[in-house]
Design an enzyme around this catalytic site. Sequence first.
Site, PDB file in Angstrom:
ATOM      1  N   GLU A 116       0.819  -1.196   0.000  1.00  0.00           N
ATOM      2  CA  GLU A 116       0.000   0.000   0.000  1.00  0.00           C
ATOM      3  C   GLU A 116       0.863   1.260   0.000  1.00  0.00           C
ATOM      4  OE1 GLU A 116      -4.104  -1.397   2.038  1.00  0.00           O
ATOM      5  OE2 GLU A 116      -2.448  -1.168   3.419  1.00  0.00           O
ATOM      6  N   CYS A 129       3.209   8.376   1.690  1.00  0.00           N
ATOM      7  CA  CYS A 129       3.748   7.353   2.580  1.00  0.00           C
ATOM      8  C   CYS A 129       4.009   6.108   1.737  1.00  0.00           C
ATOM      9  CB  CYS A 129       2.731   7.080   3.693  1.00  0.00           C
ATOM     10  SG  CYS A 129       3.270   5.828   4.851  1.00  0.00           S
ATOM     11  N   CYS A 136       6.389  -7.423   6.833  1.00  0.00           N
ATOM     12  CA  CYS A 136       7.459  -6.925   7.698  1.00  0.00           C
ATOM     13  C   CYS A 136       7.925  -8.048   8.605  1.00  0.00           C
ATOM     14  CB  CYS A 136       6.917  -5.770   8.540  1.00  0.00           C
ATOM     15  SG  CYS A 136       8.189  -4.828   9.405  1.00  0.00           S
ATOM     16  N   CYS A 140       6.192  -5.846  15.526  1.00  0.00           N
ATOM     17  CA  CYS A 140       5.880  -4.913  16.620  1.00  0.00           C
ATOM     18  C   CYS A 140       4.447  -5.200  17.082  1.00  0.00           C
ATOM     19  CB  CYS A 140       6.030  -3.473  16.150  1.00  0.00           C
ATOM     20  SG  CYS A 140       7.725  -3.090  15.629  1.00  0.00           S
ATOM     21  N   CYS A 143       1.381  -3.081  15.758  1.00  0.00           N
ATOM     22  CA  CYS A 143       1.310  -2.735  14.330  1.00  0.00           C
ATOM     23  C   CYS A 143       0.608  -3.825  13.525  1.00  0.00           C
ATOM     24  CB  CYS A 143       2.724  -2.521  13.781  1.00  0.00           C
ATOM     25  SG  CYS A 143       2.751  -2.051  12.050  1.00  0.00           S
ATOM     26  N   CYS A 365      -1.442   5.265  10.321  1.00  0.00           N
ATOM     27  CA  CYS A 365      -0.201   4.593  10.733  1.00  0.00           C
ATOM     28  C   CYS A 365      -0.503   3.249  11.373  1.00  0.00           C
ATOM     29  CB  CYS A 365       0.540   5.421  11.780  1.00  0.00           C
ATOM     30  SG  CYS A 365       1.065   6.998  11.212  1.00  0.00           S
TER      31      CYS A 365
HETATM   32  N1  SAH Z   1       9.444  -0.138  10.180  1.00  0.00           N
HETATM   33  C1  SAH Z   1       9.551   1.306  10.167  1.00  0.00           C
HETATM   34  C2  SAH Z   1       8.644   1.925   9.144  1.00  0.00           C
HETATM   35  C3  SAH Z   1       7.162   1.790   9.447  1.00  0.00           C
HETATM   36  S1  SAH Z   1       6.658   3.317  10.027  1.00  0.00           S
HETATM   37  C4  SAH Z   1       9.326   1.829  11.577  1.00  0.00           C
HETATM   38  O1  SAH Z   1       8.968   1.055  12.432  1.00  0.00           O
HETATM   39  O2  SAH Z   1       9.548   3.028  11.805  1.00  0.00           O
HETATM   40  C5  SAH Z   1       5.144   3.052  10.690  1.00  0.00           C
HETATM   41  C6  SAH Z   1       4.907   3.991  11.858  1.00  0.00           C
HETATM   42  O3  SAH Z   1       3.586   3.765  12.350  1.00  0.00           O
HETATM   43  C7  SAH Z   1       5.855   3.694  12.985  1.00  0.00           C
HETATM   44  O4  SAH Z   1       6.211   4.816  13.723  1.00  0.00           O
HETATM   45  C8  SAH Z   1       4.999   2.774  13.818  1.00  0.00           C
HETATM   46  O5  SAH Z   1       5.510   2.660  15.071  1.00  0.00           O
HETATM   47  C9  SAH Z   1       3.656   3.428  13.713  1.00  0.00           C
HETATM   48  N2  SAH Z   1       2.558   2.532  14.026  1.00  0.00           N
HETATM   49  C10 SAH Z   1       2.525   1.197  13.844  1.00  0.00           C
HETATM   50  N3  SAH Z   1       1.348   0.688  14.238  1.00  0.00           N
HETATM   51  C11 SAH Z   1       0.615   1.722  14.670  1.00  0.00           C
HETATM   52  C12 SAH Z   1      -0.711   1.836  15.178  1.00  0.00           C
HETATM   53  N4  SAH Z   1      -1.503   0.777  15.305  1.00  0.00           N
HETATM   54  N5  SAH Z   1      -1.156   3.058  15.518  1.00  0.00           N
HETATM   55  C13 SAH Z   1      -0.367   4.151  15.332  1.00  0.00           C
HETATM   56  N6  SAH Z   1       0.877   4.105  14.860  1.00  0.00           N
HETATM   57  C14 SAH Z   1       1.369   2.897  14.525  1.00  0.00           C
END
Ligand code: SAH
Length: 389
Positions: A116, A129, A136, A140, A143, A365
């Site tokens: 996406e 974005c 991935c 996390c 996420c 995000c």
């Molecule tokens: N792998 C990289 C790039 C992905 S960025 C990284 O981790 O930075 C995606 C961003 O969205 C990151 O800051 C992540 O922590 C945030 N994110 C992931 N899941 C989320 C959620 N459920 N709600 C809000 N932010 C989230």
Amino acid sequence: MPAAPPTAVPYAPTAFAAPPQLAPDGRRNLVGLSRERLAHEMEVLGEKPFRAKQLWHWIYYRGVGDFAAITNLSKRFRAVLEDKFVVACPAVSADQTSADGTRKWLLRMIDGHEVEAVHIPETDRGALCVSSQVGCTLSCRFCYTGTQKLARNLDAAEIVGQVMLARDMLGEWPSPRGARKISNIVLMGMGEPLYNYDHVATAMKIVMDAEGIAISKRRITLSTAGVVPMIERCGAELGVNLAISLHATNDDLRNQLVPLNRKYPIAQLMAACRGYPSGGNTRRITFEYIMLDGINDSPAEARALVRLIAGIPAKVNLIPFNPWPGAPYGRSSARAIRAFAEIVNNAGYASPVRKPRGEDIMAACGQLKSASVRTQKTRAMSEGLAARS
Ligand code: SAH
């Protein structure tokens, strides 16, 4: 004999390598080739390096993918190009627009995998974005993308292709000199960009090139969960803005939220941040901090955060948790977020609260997760690469 092209040593595990960019009829994609590589291809055809400059202009400045439309090349040479190459971007599987104007594209690659890309418009600018991997590996806990297994890295063509495709969709060719709908790029989509560094770097160098798409490194932000050994290289070679997905101020909690922390704990991560090239106020590191109700959102943690980043030119981006189906966390209350932001702000760090955008289309995000697992087997490979015209 033409000189051998410069070859980068792939950092990415080869098992995750992208398939070669071949159209169904075997022609190769010119998108994603570095300038040097493109010049090499011209040399192989017995052409002057100047041809590469011309092609670059047409492909990346004008957004033209149909060789027949390249009027300053001879008919004969256009036929040669047509015979050997395509200028192709990922195909659009779905195109959704949120009530707030955020637009999300589900993009299909040549092998059927999907990622996406999201456009987040502001009044006189906008961010795109961009994804760097299909899925991935980081898992996390908060996420949604992390619940999707890594299928593979994207290659440079597929990363640049997201920008070109978005420009097609927004009608933004040739590269505008003034206000732009895509003024900024954030590598914050699916995947961990520093686990696919070489392809990301090639793609960003193409995007930054002043004679093409021309989005400067100051308007590009790479977000990482903290692949410490690659941060220095990213700073030295690309010099883009750095965002760190921090989310916790101690290793115990961060180990749970961002398992990569077990490999590169907070102290190492902070040392890498301190070494990242800065250039005054505009080159601050962004620390992203997701606000999880009752998990990491106390005033004590806000104070710990301030201590942790002391001395780093930084801003703290507070991200209210965006929910997804089955998520184990909830969003912090507006009050908790305000109190947290105030502590950080009073310590001298800008602490904007990121406004969730595109939530109604699951484009916010952490909400990106492609349907690739479902669709990849059923789609014909030939559908995956759309020639441009
Ligand atoms: N792998 C990289 C790039 C992905 S960025 C990284 O981790 O930075 C995606 C961003 O969205 C990151 O800051 C992540 O922590 C945030 N994110 C992931 N899941 C989320 C959620 N459920 N709600 C809000 N932010 C989230």
